[in-house]
Motif scaffolding. Structure first.
Motif, PDB file in Angstrom:
ATOM      1  N   ASN A 108       0.823  -1.211   0.000  1.00 33.01           N
ATOM      2  CA  ASN A 108       0.000   0.000   0.000  1.00 33.01           C
ATOM      3  C   ASN A 108       0.861   1.266   0.000  1.00 33.01           C
ATOM      4  O   ASN A 108       0.349   2.371  -0.116  1.00 33.01           O
ATOM      5  N   TRP A 144       0.075   4.309  -6.308  1.00 36.64           N
ATOM      6  CA  TRP A 144      -1.230   4.738  -5.785  1.00 36.64           C
ATOM      7  C   TRP A 144      -1.298   6.244  -5.638  1.00 36.64           C
ATOM      8  O   TRP A 144      -2.267   6.879  -6.077  1.00 36.64           O
ATOM      9  N   SER A 145      -0.278   6.793  -5.030  1.00 39.11           N
ATOM     10  CA  SER A 145      -0.329   8.251  -4.850  1.00 39.11           C
ATOM     11  C   SER A 145      -0.240   8.950  -6.201  1.00 39.11           C
ATOM     12  O   SER A 145      -0.845  10.007  -6.401  1.00 39.11           O
ATOM     13  N   LEU A 199      -3.607   8.912  -7.593  1.00 42.37           N
ATOM     14  CA  LEU A 199      -4.435   9.853  -6.854  1.00 42.37           C
ATOM     15  C   LEU A 199      -4.205  11.273  -7.354  1.00 42.37           C
ATOM     16  O   LEU A 199      -5.143  12.062  -7.523  1.00 42.37           O
ATOM     17  N   LEU A 241      -7.074   0.615 -13.142  1.00 42.30           N
ATOM     18  CA  LEU A 241      -6.795   0.659 -11.712  1.00 42.30           C
ATOM     19  C   LEU A 241      -6.851  -0.742 -11.116  1.00 42.30           C
ATOM     20  O   LEU A 241      -5.925  -1.183 -10.424  1.00 42.30           O
ATOM     21  N   GLU A 259      -3.983  -2.855 -12.060  1.00 49.98           N
ATOM     22  CA  GLU A 259      -2.787  -2.470 -11.318  1.00 49.98           C
ATOM     23  C   GLU A 259      -2.782  -3.113  -9.935  1.00 49.98           C
ATOM     24  O   GLU A 259      -1.768  -3.619  -9.461  1.00 49.98           O
ATOM     25  N   ILE A 260      -3.942  -3.118  -9.328  1.00 51.09           N
ATOM     26  CA  ILE A 260      -4.060  -3.710  -7.994  1.00 51.09           C
ATOM     27  C   ILE A 260      -3.812  -5.210  -8.053  1.00 51.09           C
ATOM     28  O   ILE A 260      -3.047  -5.767  -7.260  1.00 51.09           O
ATOM     29  N   SER A 290      -0.151  -6.028  -8.571  1.00 46.54           N
ATOM     30  CA  SER A 290       0.742  -5.812  -7.439  1.00 46.54           C
ATOM     31  C   SER A 290       0.626  -6.912  -6.379  1.00 46.54           C
ATOM     32  O   SER A 290       1.495  -7.046  -5.538  1.00 46.54           O
ATOM     33  N   LEU A 341      -8.624   4.657  -3.243  1.00 48.09           N
ATOM     34  CA  LEU A 341      -7.176   4.824  -3.208  1.00 48.09           C
ATOM     35  C   LEU A 341      -6.716   5.330  -1.843  1.00 48.09           C
ATOM     36  O   LEU A 341      -5.713   4.847  -1.294  1.00 48.09           O
ATOM     37  N   ILE A 393      -6.737   2.549   0.592  1.00 50.60           N
ATOM     38  CA  ILE A 393      -5.633   1.609   0.356  1.00 50.60           C
ATOM     39  C   ILE A 393      -4.336   2.162   0.934  1.00 50.60           C
ATOM     40  O   ILE A 393      -3.618   1.487   1.673  1.00 50.60           O
ATOM     41  N   ILE A 394      -4.063   3.404   0.595  1.00 46.41           N
ATOM     42  CA  ILE A 394      -2.803   4.010   1.033  1.00 46.41           C
ATOM     43  C   ILE A 394      -2.697   4.054   2.543  1.00 46.41           C
ATOM     44  O   ILE A 394      -1.635   3.800   3.112  1.00 46.41           O
TER      45      ILE A 394
END
Lengths: 215, 215
Positions: free
Chosen positions: A119, A124-125, A128, A142, A145-146, A149, A186, A189-190
């Motif tokens: 995360n 992610w950032s 965002l 998106l 990408e998740i 990862s 997002l 998640i972060i």
DNA sequence: TTTTTCAAAGTGGTCTGACCACTCAATGAA
DNA sequence: TTCATTGAGTGGTCAGACCACTTTGAAAAA
């Protein structure tokens, strides 16, 4: 041998898989010709063709008259067409496909949100930030990408296939509203808030499906 | 006609769909014989067969030697089998298979535990009672029961396949210890405590894999 | 009459050999 | 060198022949 109990063409499908593995044929690579396969496997050419046609309809291979047969990259549309004309009427099946796809998506979100090294990924950032600059993100990108990862390639491939089967055009949505859903996800998640992330995801999905029904 | 641009067997797939619709052939119903189709559509029998084989591999039809060809219940996601043999070929990572299977298992547990009508199912308490009388339950049976009750046949089918591919013998475990894990899980399900159930499941899985490493 | 037997018809499974349509590369002419 | 041709290789289709299996109904046996 004309007396096998297992259907010959299924046998060939299997043999073909082994052959592809053994000779390390990559997507785009050429498969031996029908005549050569028939001789190597000691079967008639028509039987080989039955196996090949099946795989072609599945989108696993691609044939070019005068050139040969090639391994494809799992993203042919033929299969989607065929399945949709035959199956898509059955709402229960379509529902299963969606639900199953969402299973993979949710679990991936849980993993990413719950794993500090994941995360904290800069992607992610950066996504965002894109959103805050009003650049829209495609939902699939998106999610992919998740999935990526989480480093589970099998799950990723299943997701990819399910996506093909069950895809419907998303229309009539306000990008602004969607951006809000994505941002919420997002952020969760972060900050590693798993349940919060799942909640956002659910909200997003619900919002999407409501949009679909309007059509 | 040997000069069409569109592939003949795809044409036949289309014709077949129309025919099925026009003659109102329901799942389980009989499709005209290969020879009859060939004559009606004015094509060779082998071409008809290529189309039929494709549909069979997709699980849309079913053939019985000496009897005929029948429309199947579309819910038989046979295509998953074929696709998985091709996908699993290069994604041999056993770990992925396990993890992916567990994704389906966990989600099913979440659904069952979180749905009042499902977690009140008499089967859970009856299983619990069996355990308390020291009758052991096989892990797979319990999980299958959970999967089934979520009513997602596609997920169930995938789980079944993953189980086949990733199967390992579970050995050297104390039944008593395992019973404890199962009881914990069942109790959490019945009382609707999702996270508790997941936690129990994780503990069980971990315990199992530790047992595996001893071998 | 009822039951059993079994041969014929129908169906999918496979093989063979024959053309056709197309692609590509080697050959040979300009 | 460049361009046109040709032949080998490949997929697409067809017709006909058997084989293996199931069903069925008529003939034979009870």
């Amino acid at each position: 041998m004309t007396k096998q109990t297992t259907k010959m063409y299924l046998q060939i499908v299997r043999e073909l898989r082994l052959l592809i593995e053994k000779e390390n044929i990559r997507p785009g690579g050429k498969i031996p010709s029908e005549r050569e396969l028939a001789e190597r496997l000691q079967v008639g050419r028509s039987t080989v063709r039955e196996a090949l046609r099946s795989l072609e309809l599945l989108g696993l291979i691609e044939t070019k008259r005068g050139e040969g047969t090639f391994l494809t990259d799992f993203r042919n549309h033929k299969l989607v067409e065929v399945l949709s004309t035959f199956i898509l009427q059955d709402t229960k099946t379509v529902g299963d496909i969606h639900v199953t796809r969402e299973i993979h998506e949710k679990e991936a979100i849980r993993i990413v949100a719950g794993t500090p090294t994941l995360n904290q990924l800069p992607v992610w950032s950066s996504l965002l930030m894109q959103l805050q600059e009003d650049e829209s993100i495609v939902r699939e990108d998106l999610i992919r990408e998740i999935l990526i990862s989480t480093n589970n390639r099998l799950s990723l491939k299943m997701w990819f296939l399910l996506k093909q089967y069950g895809d419907e055009p998303f229309q009539g949505h306000s990008e602004k509203d969607e951006n809000q859903h994505i941002q919420q996800l997002l952020n969760a998640i972060i900050s590693g808030e798993i349940e919060h992330a799942i909640h956002s995801y659910r909200g997003w999905i619900t919002w999407l499906s409501q949009g679909r029904e309007i059509i």
